[in-house]
Motif scaffolding. Structure first.
Motif, PDB file in Angstrom:
ATOM      1  N   VAL A 161       0.847  -1.206   0.000  1.00  0.00           N
ATOM      2  CA  VAL A 161       0.000   0.000   0.000  1.00  0.00           C
ATOM      3  C   VAL A 161       0.885   1.261   0.000  1.00  0.00           C
ATOM      4  O   VAL A 161       0.593   2.241  -0.699  1.00  0.00           O
ATOM      5  CB  VAL A 161      -0.975  -0.028   1.202  1.00  0.00           C
ATOM      6  N   HIS A 162       1.983   1.230   0.743  1.00  0.00           N
ATOM      7  CA  HIS A 162       2.921   2.359   0.708  1.00  0.00           C
ATOM      8  C   HIS A 162       3.429   2.587  -0.723  1.00  0.00           C
ATOM      9  O   HIS A 162       3.520   3.730  -1.188  1.00  0.00           O
ATOM     10  CB  HIS A 162       4.120   2.095   1.621  1.00  0.00           C
ATOM     11  N   ALA A 163       3.786   1.486  -1.402  1.00  0.00           N
ATOM     12  CA  ALA A 163       4.319   1.614  -2.774  1.00  0.00           C
ATOM     13  C   ALA A 163       3.252   2.195  -3.704  1.00  0.00           C
ATOM     14  O   ALA A 163       3.559   3.010  -4.585  1.00  0.00           O
ATOM     15  CB  ALA A 163       4.793   0.250  -3.274  1.00  0.00           C
ATOM     16  N   ALA A 164       1.975   1.790  -3.515  1.00  0.00           N
ATOM     17  CA  ALA A 164       0.889   2.313  -4.363  1.00  0.00           C
ATOM     18  C   ALA A 164       0.705   3.820  -4.112  1.00  0.00           C
ATOM     19  O   ALA A 164       0.572   4.605  -5.061  1.00  0.00           O
ATOM     20  CB  ALA A 164      -0.404   1.560  -4.073  1.00  0.00           C
ATOM     21  N   LEU A 165       0.716   4.234  -2.841  1.00  0.00           N
ATOM     22  CA  LEU A 165       0.506   5.659  -2.539  1.00  0.00           C
ATOM     23  C   LEU A 165       1.701   6.503  -2.983  1.00  0.00           C
ATOM     24  O   LEU A 165       1.541   7.654  -3.396  1.00  0.00           O
ATOM     25  CB  LEU A 165       0.230   5.848  -1.037  1.00  0.00           C
ATOM     26  N   GLU A 166       2.884   5.926  -2.919  1.00  0.00           N
ATOM     27  CA  GLU A 166       4.063   6.660  -3.422  1.00  0.00           C
ATOM     28  C   GLU A 166       3.884   6.945  -4.918  1.00  0.00           C
ATOM     29  O   GLU A 166       4.121   8.062  -5.390  1.00  0.00           O
ATOM     30  CB  GLU A 166       5.329   5.828  -3.194  1.00  0.00           C
ATOM     31  N   ARG A 167       3.428   5.922  -5.661  1.00  0.00           N
ATOM     32  CA  ARG A 167       3.216   6.106  -7.106  1.00  0.00           C
ATOM     33  C   ARG A 167       2.114   7.130  -7.374  1.00  0.00           C
ATOM     34  O   ARG A 167       2.217   7.946  -8.280  1.00  0.00           O
ATOM     35  CB  ARG A 167       2.842   4.758  -7.748  1.00  0.00           C
ATOM     36  N   LEU A 168       1.037   7.075  -6.579  1.00  0.00           N
ATOM     37  CA  LEU A 168      -0.079   8.004  -6.786  1.00  0.00           C
ATOM     38  C   LEU A 168       0.371   9.457  -6.590  1.00  0.00           C
ATOM     39  O   LEU A 168       0.073  10.332  -7.406  1.00  0.00           O
ATOM     40  CB  LEU A 168      -1.211   7.679  -5.787  1.00  0.00           C
ATOM     41  N   LEU A 169       1.114   9.701  -5.499  1.00  0.00           N
ATOM     42  CA  LEU A 169       1.516  11.085  -5.196  1.00  0.00           C
ATOM     43  C   LEU A 169       2.606  11.580  -6.138  1.00  0.00           C
ATOM     44  O   LEU A 169       2.860  12.786  -6.214  1.00  0.00           O
ATOM     45  CB  LEU A 169       1.971  11.191  -3.734  1.00  0.00           C
ATOM     46  N   ALA A 170       3.237  10.645  -6.875  1.00  0.00           N
ATOM     47  CA  ALA A 170       4.248  11.056  -7.858  1.00  0.00           C
ATOM     48  C   ALA A 170       3.590  11.541  -9.161  1.00  0.00           C
ATOM     49  O   ALA A 170       4.240  12.155  -9.995  1.00  0.00           O
ATOM     50  CB  ALA A 170       5.193   9.888  -8.152  1.00  0.00           C
ATOM     51  N   PRO A 186      -5.845  14.141  -2.497  1.00  0.00           N
ATOM     52  CA  PRO A 186      -4.435  14.140  -2.920  1.00  0.00           C
ATOM     53  C   PRO A 186      -4.112  15.184  -3.982  1.00  0.00           C
ATOM     54  O   PRO A 186      -2.937  15.509  -4.181  1.00  0.00           O
ATOM     55  CB  PRO A 186      -4.224  12.716  -3.455  1.00  0.00           C
ATOM     56  N   THR A 187      -5.162  15.728  -4.667  1.00  0.00           N
ATOM     57  CA  THR A 187      -4.860  16.732  -5.698  1.00  0.00           C
ATOM     58  C   THR A 187      -4.383  18.044  -5.050  1.00  0.00           C
ATOM     59  O   THR A 187      -3.851  18.916  -5.735  1.00  0.00           O
ATOM     60  CB  THR A 187      -6.097  17.027  -6.589  1.00  0.00           C
ATOM     61  N   ARG A 188      -4.589  18.179  -3.736  1.00  0.00           N
ATOM     62  CA  ARG A 188      -4.185  19.421  -3.055  1.00  0.00           C
ATOM     63  C   ARG A 188      -2.825  19.294  -2.359  1.00  0.00           C
ATOM     64  O   ARG A 188      -2.381  20.220  -1.685  1.00  0.00           O
ATOM     65  CB  ARG A 188      -5.246  19.805  -2.021  1.00  0.00           C
ATOM     66  N   ILE A 189      -2.196  18.125  -2.495  1.00  0.00           N
ATOM     67  CA  ILE A 189      -0.914  17.896  -1.817  1.00  0.00           C
ATOM     68  C   ILE A 189       0.229  18.301  -2.752  1.00  0.00           C
ATOM     69  O   ILE A 189       0.223  17.974  -3.932  1.00  0.00           O
ATOM     70  CB  ILE A 189      -0.752  16.396  -1.432  1.00  0.00           C
ATOM     71  N   GLU A 190       1.220  18.993  -2.182  1.00  0.00           N
ATOM     72  CA  GLU A 190       2.404  19.365  -2.978  1.00  0.00           C
ATOM     73  C   GLU A 190       3.634  18.689  -2.397  1.00  0.00           C
ATOM     74  O   GLU A 190       4.364  19.283  -1.593  1.00  0.00           O
ATOM     75  CB  GLU A 190       2.603  20.881  -2.939  1.00  0.00           C
ATOM     76  N   PRO A 191       3.856  17.410  -2.770  1.00  0.00           N
ATOM     77  CA  PRO A 191       4.996  16.699  -2.183  1.00  0.00           C
ATOM     78  C   PRO A 191       6.323  17.254  -2.699  1.00  0.00           C
ATOM     79  O   PRO A 191       6.434  17.590  -3.875  1.00  0.00           O
ATOM     80  CB  PRO A 191       4.788  15.247  -2.627  1.00  0.00           C
ATOM     81  N   ILE A 192       7.296  17.338  -1.797  1.00  0.00           N
ATOM     82  CA  ILE A 192       8.650  17.698  -2.249  1.00  0.00           C
ATOM     83  C   ILE A 192       9.590  16.510  -2.038  1.00  0.00           C
ATOM     84  O   ILE A 192      10.746  16.548  -2.429  1.00  0.00           O
ATOM     85  CB  ILE A 192       9.192  18.961  -1.542  1.00  0.00           C
ATOM     86  N   GLY A 193       9.069  15.451  -1.417  1.00  0.00           N
ATOM     87  CA  GLY A 193       9.853  14.229  -1.259  1.00  0.00           C
ATOM     88  C   GLY A 193       8.934  13.063  -0.953  1.00  0.00           C
ATOM     89  O   GLY A 193       8.020  13.190  -0.148  1.00  0.00           O
ATOM     90  N   LEU A 194       9.156  11.925  -1.641  1.00  0.00           N
ATOM     91  CA  LEU A 194       8.380  10.707  -1.381  1.00  0.00           C
ATOM     92  C   LEU A 194       9.381   9.605  -1.063  1.00  0.00           C
ATOM     93  O   LEU A 194      10.374   9.451  -1.770  1.00  0.00           O
ATOM     94  CB  LEU A 194       7.556  10.327  -2.608  1.00  0.00           C
ATOM     95  N   GLU A 195       9.110   8.842   0.006  1.00  0.00           N
ATOM     96  CA  GLU A 195      10.076   7.824   0.463  1.00  0.00           C
ATOM     97  C   GLU A 195      11.462   8.469   0.538  1.00  0.00           C
ATOM     98  O   GLU A 195      12.435   7.981  -0.023  1.00  0.00           O
ATOM     99  CB  GLU A 195      10.095   6.624  -0.492  1.00  0.00           C
ATOM    100  N   LEU A 196      11.506   9.586   1.247  1.00  0.00           N
ATOM    101  CA  LEU A 196      12.703  10.440   1.282  1.00  0.00           C
ATOM    102  C   LEU A 196      13.695   9.963   2.360  1.00  0.00           C
ATOM    103  O   LEU A 196      13.350   9.896   3.535  1.00  0.00           O
ATOM    104  CB  LEU A 196      12.237  11.870   1.598  1.00  0.00           C
TER     105      LEU A 196
END
Ligand code: SF4
Length: 285
Positions: A46-55, A113-123
């Motif tokens: 599930v972590h891997a799926a959410l990482e891909r989604l937020l990318a 998730p469309t309102r999230i501005e990630p600057i690092g995933l699995e950082l």
């Protein structure tokens, strides 16, 4: 005989040591692998799926896209030694994938998730923390998601695939994300405005808090005093068992003196045995 010191500390090692010093020795010093469980493998997926989604681009982060990300991450299981070790039958596999699908869908109950501005995933983050002996210890970890809020301030988010704890226990579960906030402050020179745990199991819940000067100092003191205790325990070869309800899930029970076992026999049994690598795209244990 003195034991070798571990090479680093992380939020999970700090938590393991706090729960039971002997369990810490088995995992961080003797490096005895813990067998995978359905919960840990599902959590990784599930972590891997959410990482891909937020990318993805913000507008593309839909439920359908999340399910496609889960399918993409699921393909990695074919070459995953932990998945193989679980050896689930067809019914158990079907339940596993239904549960993972539900957890990914429940994520959307927590935030848009469309309102999230990630600057690092699995950082990957790390910092040399000075300790009492005058040396330093490497404090490191992997932040699920680091983002900027609408005010431009840092926010640390950690996904949990289990249920949220009862209210009285929630703050104590935030130690790990407070450590990440401390690391962000050391590395980027900014204290995050918020740290949060996103629980996807049960009724999806966000547990959050605001790091402060005081919480930062507390984390520094906690980690340095745990490191001093580990140094002393290594010098004396003295890591004691701490019985609790966690023993029910502890894979080291057969070697634990609290259950009639011998810790040195565990070390001898696993000397020189390495855990196989997981495929790219899955977090290493
Ligand atoms: S069985 Fe309990 S006391 Fe023994 S190592 Fe595991 S957690 Fe610690």
């Amino acid at each position: 005989m003195a034991l070798d010191l571990p090479t680093s500390l992380s939020p999970s090692k700090v938590s393991t040591y706090t729960d039971c010093a002997l369990s810490f020795r088995f995992s961080a010093i003797d490096k005895i692998p813990q067998p995978p469980t359905v919960a840990t493998v599902k959590g990784t997926l599930v972590h891997a799926a959410l990482e891909r989604l937020l990318a993805l681009d913000a507008q593309g982060r839909t439920v359908d896209a999340a399910i496609a990300c889960l399918a993409d991450a699921t393909a990695l299981l074919d070459s995953d030694p932990e998945w193989e070790e679980l050896a689930l039958n067809a019914d158990e596999q079907a339940q596993f994938f239904r549960d993972a699908d539900l957890l990914v869908r429940k994520y959307f109950d927590l935030e848009d998730p469309t309102r999230i501005e990630p600057i690092g995933l699995e950082l990957h983050v790390e910092h040399e923390l000075p300790v009492k002996s005058g040396a330093s210890v490497t404090l490191r970890g992997i932040i699920d998601r680091l983002e900027r809020d609408t005010n431009g301030q840092l926010v640390v988010s950690d996904y949990k695939t289990g249920k949220a704890p009862a209210e009285g226990y929630q703050q104590s579960r935030l130690t790990g994300v407070h450590i990440y906030a401390y690391l962000c402050e050391q590395i980027y020179g900014e204290r995050p405005a918020k740290v949060q745990l996103l629980y996807l199991g049960g009724s999806p819940t966000i547990v959050e808090t605001t790091p402060t000067e005081q919480s930062t100092r507390q984390i520094e003191r906690k980690v340095t005093s745990i490191w001093s205790a580990i140094e002393t325990a290594c010098e004396r070869d003295d890591f004691r068992p701490k019985k609790s309800k966690l023993c029910n899930w502890c894979s080291y029970q057969q070697w634990c003196p609290a259950f009639g076992g011998d810790p040195d026999a565990a070390r001898a049994a696993f000397e020189g045995i390495d855990r196989p690598e997981r495929p790219n795209g899955f977090r290493q244990p």
